[in-house]
Design a protein around this motif. Structure first.
Motif, PDB file in Angstrom:
ATOM      1  N   MET A   1      20.735  45.114  -6.710  1.00 32.21           N
ATOM      2  CA  MET A   1      19.493  45.341  -6.036  1.00 32.21           C
ATOM      3  C   MET A   1      19.435  46.779  -5.535  1.00 32.21           C
ATOM      4  SD  MET A   1      18.110  42.693  -3.301  1.00 32.21           S
ATOM      5  CE  MET A   1      17.085  41.480  -3.937  1.00 32.21           C
ATOM      6  N   ASN A   2      18.322  47.404  -5.722  1.00 29.43           N
ATOM      7  CA  ASN A   2      18.153  48.797  -5.334  1.00 29.43           C
ATOM      8  C   ASN A   2      17.260  48.850  -4.100  1.00 29.43           C
ATOM      9  OD1 ASN A   2      18.251  51.509  -5.337  1.00 29.43           O
ATOM     10  ND2 ASN A   2      17.060  51.799  -7.207  1.00 29.43           N
ATOM     11  N   SER A   3      17.846  49.021  -2.952  1.00 29.51           N
ATOM     12  CA  SER A   3      17.038  49.043  -1.735  1.00 29.51           C
ATOM     13  C   SER A   3      16.896  50.479  -1.239  1.00 29.51           C
ATOM     14  CB  SER A   3      17.663  48.161  -0.662  1.00 29.51           C
ATOM     15  OG  SER A   3      18.913  48.693  -0.301  1.00 29.51           O
ATOM     16  N   LYS A   4      15.699  50.778  -0.795  1.00 29.10           N
ATOM     17  CA  LYS A   4      15.433  52.103  -0.254  1.00 29.10           C
ATOM     18  C   LYS A   4      15.804  52.113   1.218  1.00 29.10           C
ATOM     19  CE  LYS A   4      11.572  53.084  -3.305  1.00 29.10           C
ATOM     20  NZ  LYS A   4      10.143  53.390  -3.372  1.00 29.10           N
ATOM     21  N   PRO A   5      16.353  53.215   1.692  1.00 27.02           N
ATOM     22  CA  PRO A   5      16.628  53.277   3.128  1.00 27.02           C
ATOM     23  C   PRO A   5      15.313  53.302   3.899  1.00 27.02           C
ATOM     24  CG  PRO A   5      17.109  55.385   2.064  1.00 27.02           C
ATOM     25  CD  PRO A   5      16.764  54.417   0.991  1.00 27.02           C
ATOM     26  N   THR A   6      15.304  52.565   4.975  1.00 30.49           N
ATOM     27  CA  THR A   6      14.084  52.515   5.776  1.00 30.49           C
ATOM     28  C   THR A   6      14.051  53.692   6.731  1.00 30.49           C
ATOM     29  OG1 THR A   6      15.149  51.112   7.410  1.00 30.49           O
ATOM     30  CG2 THR A   6      13.942  50.006   5.632  1.00 30.49           C
ATOM     31  N   ARG A   7      12.885  54.273   6.827  1.00 32.94           N
ATOM     32  CA  ARG A   7      12.702  55.384   7.763  1.00 32.94           C
ATOM     33  C   ARG A   7      12.106  54.841   9.047  1.00 32.94           C
ATOM     34  NH1 ARG A   7       9.669  59.737   4.077  1.00 32.94           N
ATOM     35  NH2 ARG A   7       8.100  59.182   5.585  1.00 32.94           N
ATOM     36  N   PRO A   8      12.498  55.385  10.166  1.00 29.62           N
ATOM     37  CA  PRO A   8      11.903  54.905  11.412  1.00 29.62           C
ATOM     38  C   PRO A   8      10.416  55.268  11.450  1.00 29.62           C
ATOM     39  CG  PRO A   8      13.289  56.820  11.817  1.00 29.62           C
ATOM     40  CD  PRO A   8      13.474  56.437  10.382  1.00 29.62           C
ATOM     41  N   ALA A   9       9.653  54.390  12.040  1.00 33.88           N
ATOM     42  CA  ALA A   9       8.212  54.634  12.142  1.00 33.88           C
ATOM     43  C   ALA A   9       7.963  55.830  13.053  1.00 33.88           C
ATOM     44  CB  ALA A   9       7.523  53.393  12.704  1.00 33.88           C
ATOM     45  N   LEU A  10       7.025  56.649  12.639  1.00 30.81           N
ATOM     46  CA  LEU A  10       6.676  57.804  13.462  1.00 30.81           C
ATOM     47  C   LEU A  10       5.862  57.338  14.658  1.00 30.81           C
ATOM     48  CD1 LEU A  10       5.612  60.288  10.668  1.00 30.81           C
ATOM     49  CD2 LEU A  10       7.732  60.292  11.950  1.00 30.81           C
ATOM     50  N   PRO A  11       6.060  57.969  15.793  1.00 34.27           N
ATOM     51  CA  PRO A  11       5.266  57.565  16.956  1.00 34.27           C
ATOM     52  C   PRO A  11       3.799  57.931  16.726  1.00 34.27           C
ATOM     53  CG  PRO A  11       6.529  59.536  17.446  1.00 34.27           C
ATOM     54  CD  PRO A  11       6.959  59.061  16.099  1.00 34.27           C
ATOM     55  N   PRO A  12       2.898  57.118  17.208  1.00 31.75           N
ATOM     56  CA  PRO A  12       1.483  57.437  17.021  1.00 31.75           C
ATOM     57  C   PRO A  12       1.125  58.716  17.779  1.00 31.75           C
ATOM     58  CG  PRO A  12       1.734  55.601  18.535  1.00 31.75           C
ATOM     59  CD  PRO A  12       3.102  55.911  17.995  1.00 31.75           C
ATOM     60  N   HIS A  13       0.275  59.489  17.178  1.00 34.78           N
ATOM     61  CA  HIS A  13      -0.161  60.721  17.831  1.00 34.78           C
ATOM     62  C   HIS A  13      -1.222  60.393  18.877  1.00 34.78           C
ATOM     63  CE1 HIS A  13       2.021  63.262  15.086  1.00 34.78           C
ATOM     64  NE2 HIS A  13       1.515  62.590  14.065  1.00 34.78           N
ATOM     65  N   THR A  14      -1.213  61.164  19.930  1.00 36.45           N
ATOM     66  CA  THR A  14      -2.231  60.980  20.951  1.00 36.45           C
ATOM     67  C   THR A  14      -3.509  61.679  20.516  1.00 36.45           C
ATOM     68  OG1 THR A  14      -1.641  62.989  22.155  1.00 36.45           O
ATOM     69  CG2 THR A  14      -0.471  60.947  22.751  1.00 36.45           C
ATOM     70  N   ALA A  15      -4.607  61.308  21.129  1.00 35.15           N
ATOM     71  CA  ALA A  15      -5.886  61.947  20.821  1.00 35.15           C
ATOM     72  C   ALA A  15      -5.799  63.440  21.106  1.00 35.15           C
ATOM     73  CB  ALA A  15      -7.003  61.304  21.635  1.00 35.15           C
ATOM     74  N   GLU A  16      -5.116  63.811  22.167  1.00 30.88           N
ATOM     75  CA  GLU A  16      -4.992  65.228  22.514  1.00 30.88           C
ATOM     76  C   GLU A  16      -4.246  65.995  21.424  1.00 30.88           C
ATOM     77  OE1 GLU A  16      -3.284  68.087  26.085  1.00 30.88           O
ATOM     78  OE2 GLU A  16      -3.370  65.921  26.377  1.00 30.88           O
ATOM     79  N   GLU A  17      -3.188  65.405  20.893  1.00 24.99           N
ATOM     80  CA  GLU A  17      -2.443  66.055  19.815  1.00 24.99           C
ATOM     81  C   GLU A  17      -3.300  66.197  18.556  1.00 24.99           C
ATOM     82  OE1 GLU A  17       2.154  64.703  20.718  1.00 24.99           O
ATOM     83  OE2 GLU A  17       0.832  63.316  19.663  1.00 24.99           O
ATOM     84  N   ASN A  18      -4.058  65.166  18.253  1.00 23.06           N
ATOM     85  CA  ASN A  18      -4.914  65.201  17.070  1.00 23.06           C
ATOM     86  C   ASN A  18      -6.014  66.245  17.211  1.00 23.06           C
ATOM     87  OD1 ASN A  18      -3.501  63.227  15.681  1.00 23.06           O
ATOM     88  ND2 ASN A  18      -4.729  61.569  16.527  1.00 23.06           N
ATOM     89  N   ILE A  19      -6.610  66.334  18.388  1.00 27.90           N
ATOM     90  CA  ILE A  19      -7.660  67.339  18.612  1.00 27.90           C
ATOM     91  C   ILE A  19      -7.056  68.736  18.558  1.00 27.90           C
ATOM     92  CG2 ILE A  19      -9.363  68.219  20.260  1.00 27.90           C
ATOM     93  CD1 ILE A  19     -10.225  65.607  19.000  1.00 27.90           C
ATOM     94  N   ALA A  20      -5.884  68.924  19.137  1.00 27.53           N
ATOM     95  CA  ALA A  20      -5.230  70.230  19.107  1.00 27.53           C
ATOM     96  C   ALA A  20      -4.902  70.639  17.668  1.00 27.53           C
ATOM     97  CB  ALA A  20      -3.963  70.213  19.960  1.00 27.53           C
ATOM     98  N   TYR A  21      -4.428  69.706  16.868  1.00 27.56           N
ATOM     99  CA  TYR A  21      -4.131  69.984  15.467  1.00 27.56           C
ATOM    100  C   TYR A  21      -5.412  70.338  14.711  1.00 27.56           C
ATOM    101  CZ  TYR A  21      -2.788  69.241  10.614  1.00 27.56           C
ATOM    102  OH  TYR A  21      -2.582  69.397   9.275  1.00 27.56           O
ATOM    103  N   SER A  22      -6.465  69.569  14.942  1.00 29.54           N
ATOM    104  CA  SER A  22      -7.748  69.834  14.284  1.00 29.54           C
ATOM    105  C   SER A  22      -8.270  71.207  14.659  1.00 29.54           C
ATOM    106  CB  SER A  22      -8.775  68.770  14.676  1.00 29.54           C
ATOM    107  OG  SER A  22      -8.358  67.500  14.253  1.00 29.54           O
ATOM    108  N   ARG A  23      -8.127  71.571  15.924  1.00 26.48           N
ATOM    109  CA  ARG A  23      -8.590  72.881  16.377  1.00 26.48           C
ATOM    110  C   ARG A  23      -7.807  74.001  15.679  1.00 26.48           C
ATOM    111  NH1 ARG A  23      -7.841  76.516  21.036  1.00 26.48           N
ATOM    112  NH2 ARG A  23      -9.885  77.415  21.496  1.00 26.48           N
ATOM    113  N   GLN A  24      -6.519  73.814  15.525  1.00 30.09           N
ATOM    114  CA  GLN A  24      -5.695  74.803  14.841  1.00 30.09           C
ATOM    115  C   GLN A  24      -6.152  74.966  13.385  1.00 30.09           C
ATOM    116  OE1 GLN A  24      -1.528  73.879  14.750  1.00 30.09           O
ATOM    117  NE2 GLN A  24      -1.053  75.531  13.337  1.00 30.09           N
ATOM    118  N   MET A  25      -6.401  73.840  12.713  1.00 31.31           N
ATOM    119  CA  MET A  25      -6.858  73.895  11.321  1.00 31.31           C
ATOM    120  C   MET A  25      -8.238  74.541  11.224  1.00 31.31           C
ATOM    121  SD  MET A  25      -4.496  72.731   9.394  1.00 31.31           S
ATOM    122  CE  MET A  25      -3.360  73.512  10.512  1.00 31.31           C
ATOM    123  N   LEU A  26      -9.111  74.237  12.178  1.00 29.61           N
ATOM    124  CA  LEU A  26     -10.443  74.841  12.184  1.00 29.61           C
ATOM    125  C   LEU A  26     -10.354  76.354  12.359  1.00 29.61           C
ATOM    126  CD1 LEU A  26     -12.283  72.173  14.324  1.00 29.61           C
ATOM    127  CD2 LEU A  26     -12.885  72.810  11.981  1.00 29.61           C
ATOM    128  N   GLY A  27      -9.412  76.803  13.179  1.00 28.04           N
ATOM    129  CA  GLY A  27      -9.210  78.238  13.348  1.00 28.04           C
ATOM    130  C   GLY A  27      -8.800  78.908  12.050  1.00 28.04           C
TER     131      GLY A  27
END
Length: 84
Positions: A1-27
């Protein structure tokens, strides 16, 4: 059996982080379209960039709640024949 190693789930991003990232991309997009001379596109990107900054600074809510007029949800009667 070929099993893939499981990666830990990434923590959900906060709205503030998402807006900050979007602002950076918009710049970055603003710089690109400015170099291409796309004035209207640059204007809209600049407006979004400024709004993201206002949200991060607490000057503007994340979204506006629109209050609807209860009468607006009622069906309208047809006007009938129009006389010219």
């Amino acid at each position: 059996m070929n099993s893939k190693p499981t990666r830990p789930a990434l923590p959900p991003h906060t709205a503030e982080e998402n807006i900050a990232y979007s602002r950076q991309m918009l710049g970055e997009l603003r710089t690109v379209v400015n170099n291409e001379g796309a004035d209207v596109l640059r204007y809209f990107i600049e407006m979004a960039y400024m709004e993201a900054g206002d949200i991060l600074a607490g000057l503007r809510p994340l979204s506006f709640k629109v209050q609807r007029d209860a009468a607006a949800d009622m069906p309208l009667k047809p006007a009938g024949k129009v006389k010219f």
